[in-house]
Design a protein around this motif. Structure first.
Motif, PDB file in Angstrom:
ATOM      1  N   PRO A  48      39.966  51.256  46.456  1.00 54.90           N
ATOM      2  CA  PRO A  48      38.634  51.800  46.191  1.00 54.90           C
ATOM      3  C   PRO A  48      38.617  52.743  44.985  1.00 54.90           C
ATOM      4  O   PRO A  48      39.553  53.507  44.766  1.00 54.90           O
ATOM      5  CB  PRO A  48      38.293  52.581  47.459  1.00 54.90           C
ATOM      6  CG  PRO A  48      39.255  52.084  48.493  1.00 54.90           C
ATOM      7  CD  PRO A  48      40.482  51.670  47.748  1.00 54.90           C
ATOM      8  N   LEU A  49      37.544  52.655  44.234  1.00 53.63           N
ATOM      9  CA  LEU A  49      37.241  53.635  43.209  1.00 53.63           C
ATOM     10  C   LEU A  49      35.995  54.346  43.708  1.00 53.63           C
ATOM     11  O   LEU A  49      34.937  53.722  43.836  1.00 53.63           O
ATOM     12  CB  LEU A  49      36.966  52.985  41.853  1.00 53.63           C
ATOM     13  CG  LEU A  49      36.428  53.941  40.778  1.00 53.63           C
ATOM     14  CD1 LEU A  49      37.459  55.016  40.437  1.00 53.63           C
ATOM     15  CD2 LEU A  49      36.009  53.170  39.535  1.00 53.63           C
ATOM     16  N   LEU A  50      36.123  55.610  44.057  1.00 55.62           N
ATOM     17  CA  LEU A  50      34.983  56.390  44.525  1.00 55.62           C
ATOM     18  C   LEU A  50      34.388  57.126  43.341  1.00 55.62           C
ATOM     19  O   LEU A  50      35.114  57.783  42.591  1.00 55.62           O
ATOM     20  CB  LEU A  50      35.410  57.388  45.601  1.00 55.62           C
ATOM     21  CG  LEU A  50      35.792  56.724  46.908  1.00 55.62           C
ATOM     22  CD1 LEU A  50      37.288  56.778  47.099  1.00 55.62           C
ATOM     23  CD2 LEU A  50      35.085  57.368  48.046  1.00 55.62           C
ATOM     24  N   VAL A  51      33.083  56.997  43.189  1.00 55.51           N
ATOM     25  CA  VAL A  51      32.377  57.669  42.106  1.00 55.51           C
ATOM     26  C   VAL A  51      31.324  58.567  42.757  1.00 55.51           C
ATOM     27  O   VAL A  51      30.387  58.074  43.382  1.00 55.51           O
ATOM     28  CB  VAL A  51      31.717  56.653  41.140  1.00 55.51           C
ATOM     29  CG1 VAL A  51      31.005  57.385  40.018  1.00 55.51           C
ATOM     30  CG2 VAL A  51      32.763  55.687  40.584  1.00 55.51           C
ATOM     31  N   GLY A  70      30.637  44.609  33.153  1.00 53.94           N
ATOM     32  CA  GLY A  70      31.292  43.468  32.521  1.00 53.94           C
ATOM     33  C   GLY A  70      32.769  43.342  32.843  1.00 53.94           C
ATOM     34  O   GLY A  70      33.448  42.478  32.292  1.00 53.94           O
ATOM     35  N   ARG A  71      33.289  44.192  33.697  1.00 54.02           N
ATOM     36  CA  ARG A  71      34.724  44.154  34.028  1.00 54.02           C
ATOM     37  C   ARG A  71      34.964  43.664  35.453  1.00 54.02           C
ATOM     38  O   ARG A  71      36.011  43.925  36.048  1.00 54.02           O
ATOM     39  CB  ARG A  71      35.346  45.541  33.847  1.00 54.02           C
ATOM     40  CG  ARG A  71      35.214  46.132  32.451  1.00 54.02           C
ATOM     41  CD  ARG A  71      35.730  45.230  31.311  1.00 54.02           C
ATOM     42  NE  ARG A  71      37.102  44.845  31.453  1.00 54.02           N
ATOM     43  CZ  ARG A  71      38.136  45.398  30.837  1.00 54.02           C
ATOM     44  NH1 ARG A  71      37.935  46.388  29.999  1.00 54.02           N
ATOM     45  NH2 ARG A  71      39.349  44.958  31.038  1.00 54.02           N
ATOM     46  N   THR A  72      34.001  42.932  35.997  1.00 56.47           N
ATOM     47  CA  THR A  72      34.083  42.467  37.377  1.00 56.47           C
ATOM     48  C   THR A  72      35.348  41.658  37.642  1.00 56.47           C
ATOM     49  O   THR A  72      36.003  41.842  38.673  1.00 56.47           O
ATOM     50  CB  THR A  72      32.831  41.636  37.743  1.00 56.47           C
ATOM     51  OG1 THR A  72      31.682  42.473  37.545  1.00 56.47           O
ATOM     52  CG2 THR A  72      32.858  41.164  39.176  1.00 56.47           C
ATOM     53  N   ASP A  79      41.778  43.821  43.382  1.00 58.44           N
ATOM     54  CA  ASP A  79      41.288  44.067  44.740  1.00 58.44           C
ATOM     55  C   ASP A  79      40.537  45.387  44.846  1.00 58.44           C
ATOM     56  O   ASP A  79      40.640  46.105  45.846  1.00 58.44           O
ATOM     57  CB  ASP A  79      42.438  44.048  45.765  1.00 58.44           C
ATOM     58  CG  ASP A  79      43.184  42.729  45.773  1.00 58.44           C
ATOM     59  OD1 ASP A  79      42.529  41.678  45.618  1.00 58.44           O
ATOM     60  OD2 ASP A  79      44.417  42.744  45.934  1.00 58.44           O
ATOM     61  N   MET A  80      39.757  45.709  43.824  1.00 57.09           N
ATOM     62  CA  MET A  80      39.038  46.976  43.811  1.00 57.09           C
ATOM     63  C   MET A  80      37.658  46.852  44.460  1.00 57.09           C
ATOM     64  O   MET A  80      37.023  45.806  44.399  1.00 57.09           O
ATOM     65  CB  MET A  80      38.893  47.491  42.379  1.00 57.09           C
ATOM     66  CG  MET A  80      40.225  47.887  41.762  1.00 57.09           C
ATOM     67  SD  MET A  80      40.046  48.551  40.103  1.00 57.09           S
ATOM     68  CE  MET A  80      39.286  50.135  40.466  1.00 57.09           C
ATOM     69  N   VAL A  81      37.231  47.933  45.067  1.00 61.37           N
ATOM     70  CA  VAL A  81      35.879  48.118  45.579  1.00 61.37           C
ATOM     71  C   VAL A  81      35.375  49.398  44.933  1.00 61.37           C
ATOM     72  O   VAL A  81      36.072  50.413  44.946  1.00 61.37           O
ATOM     73  CB  VAL A  81      35.865  48.279  47.116  1.00 61.37           C
ATOM     74  CG1 VAL A  81      34.470  48.594  47.621  1.00 61.37           C
ATOM     75  CG2 VAL A  81      36.413  47.050  47.794  1.00 61.37           C
ATOM     76  N   ARG A  93      30.050  48.260  45.530  1.00 57.62           N
ATOM     77  CA  ARG A  93      30.021  47.081  44.673  1.00 57.62           C
ATOM     78  C   ARG A  93      31.353  46.370  44.866  1.00 57.62           C
ATOM     79  O   ARG A  93      32.391  47.020  44.904  1.00 57.62           O
ATOM     80  CB  ARG A  93      29.844  47.528  43.225  1.00 57.62           C
ATOM     81  CG  ARG A  93      29.827  46.403  42.246  1.00 57.62           C
ATOM     82  CD  ARG A  93      29.517  46.910  40.839  1.00 57.62           C
ATOM     83  NE  ARG A  93      29.848  45.849  39.914  1.00 57.62           N
ATOM     84  CZ  ARG A  93      30.541  45.995  38.813  1.00 57.62           C
ATOM     85  NH1 ARG A  93      30.947  47.193  38.447  1.00 57.62           N
ATOM     86  NH2 ARG A  93      30.822  44.976  38.041  1.00 57.62           N
ATOM     87  N   LEU A  94      31.322  45.072  45.009  1.00 58.22           N
ATOM     88  CA  LEU A  94      32.512  44.233  45.190  1.00 58.22           C
ATOM     89  C   LEU A  94      33.157  44.425  46.561  1.00 58.22           C
ATOM     90  O   LEU A  94      34.350  44.205  46.712  1.00 58.22           O
ATOM     91  CB  LEU A  94      33.551  44.479  44.090  1.00 58.22           C
ATOM     92  CG  LEU A  94      33.078  44.329  42.658  1.00 58.22           C
ATOM     93  CD1 LEU A  94      34.171  44.709  41.682  1.00 58.22           C
ATOM     94  CD2 LEU A  94      32.600  42.915  42.394  1.00 58.22           C
ATOM     95  N   GLY A  95      32.407  44.858  47.530  1.00 54.87           N
ATOM     96  CA  GLY A  95      32.950  45.037  48.872  1.00 54.87           C
ATOM     97  C   GLY A  95      32.020  45.863  49.725  1.00 54.87           C
ATOM     98  O   GLY A  95      30.918  46.206  49.310  1.00 54.87           O
TER      99      GLY A  95
END
Length: 159
Positions: A48-51, A70-72, A79-81, A93-95
């Motif tokens: 996970p990347l928490l923002v 654009g980096r999806t 395996d990032m969310v 996003r992505l999960g």
């Protein structure tokens, strides 16, 4: 009888903690973490990347979103969310989102409600990068790609 149950529960918890320590794991890896660990849903599956941001119009949030746009493919490959904690809302996003409130996530990661913070969490649920400024995909991907687990994943995938 109640005393025996409590005593047995303490022994089981102590045994689980000892076993986990011997295996080099956190005790929550063996004993069900439930809501105690905000990142349990992602353990060994996602990074996970928490923002965190106080509002949708925060300039650093806009910058972080622009850096990720654009980096999806790169995010998915690692395996990032991406989890956005904006004001009192949580989205992903992505999960899937972690299922905890913004306040609980802020407490877990020590982020004040008025501040911006980007935190990369590894598959082991430990924070790998914590920054008060937006993180570039170069820094994110470079950090992840240097991790032993990621190197193993790349070899297995033939990347």
């Amino acid at each position: 009888m109640t005393t025996t149950i409590k005593h047995d529960r303490r022994r089981i918890m102590a045994w689980a903690g000892t076993l986990a320590a011997a295996a080099g794991l956190a005790p929550l890896s063996i004993v069900g973490a439930g809501r105690a660990d905000a990142m349990a849903r992602y353990r060994w599956k996602n990074r996970p990347l928490l923002v965190f941001a106080p509002s949708t119009d925060h300039p650093m949030l806009r910058r972080q979103r622009a850096l990720l746009a654009g980096r999806t493919a790169g995010l998915r490959d690692r395996d990032m969310v991406v989890i956005y904690v904006i004001g009192s809302s949580v989205s992903a996003r992505l999960g899937r989102a972690p299922g905890l409130s913004a306040a609980a996530l802020r407490r877990r990661f020590g982020v004040s409600p008025g501040g911006f913070r980007a935190i990369l969490v590894g598959k082991d649920t430990g924070a790998k990068i914590s920054s008060a400024r937006p993180l570039s995909t170069g820094r994110l991907f470079g950090t992840i790609d240097a991790m032993p687990m990621r190197r193993r994943e790349m070899r297995q995938r033939g990347s």
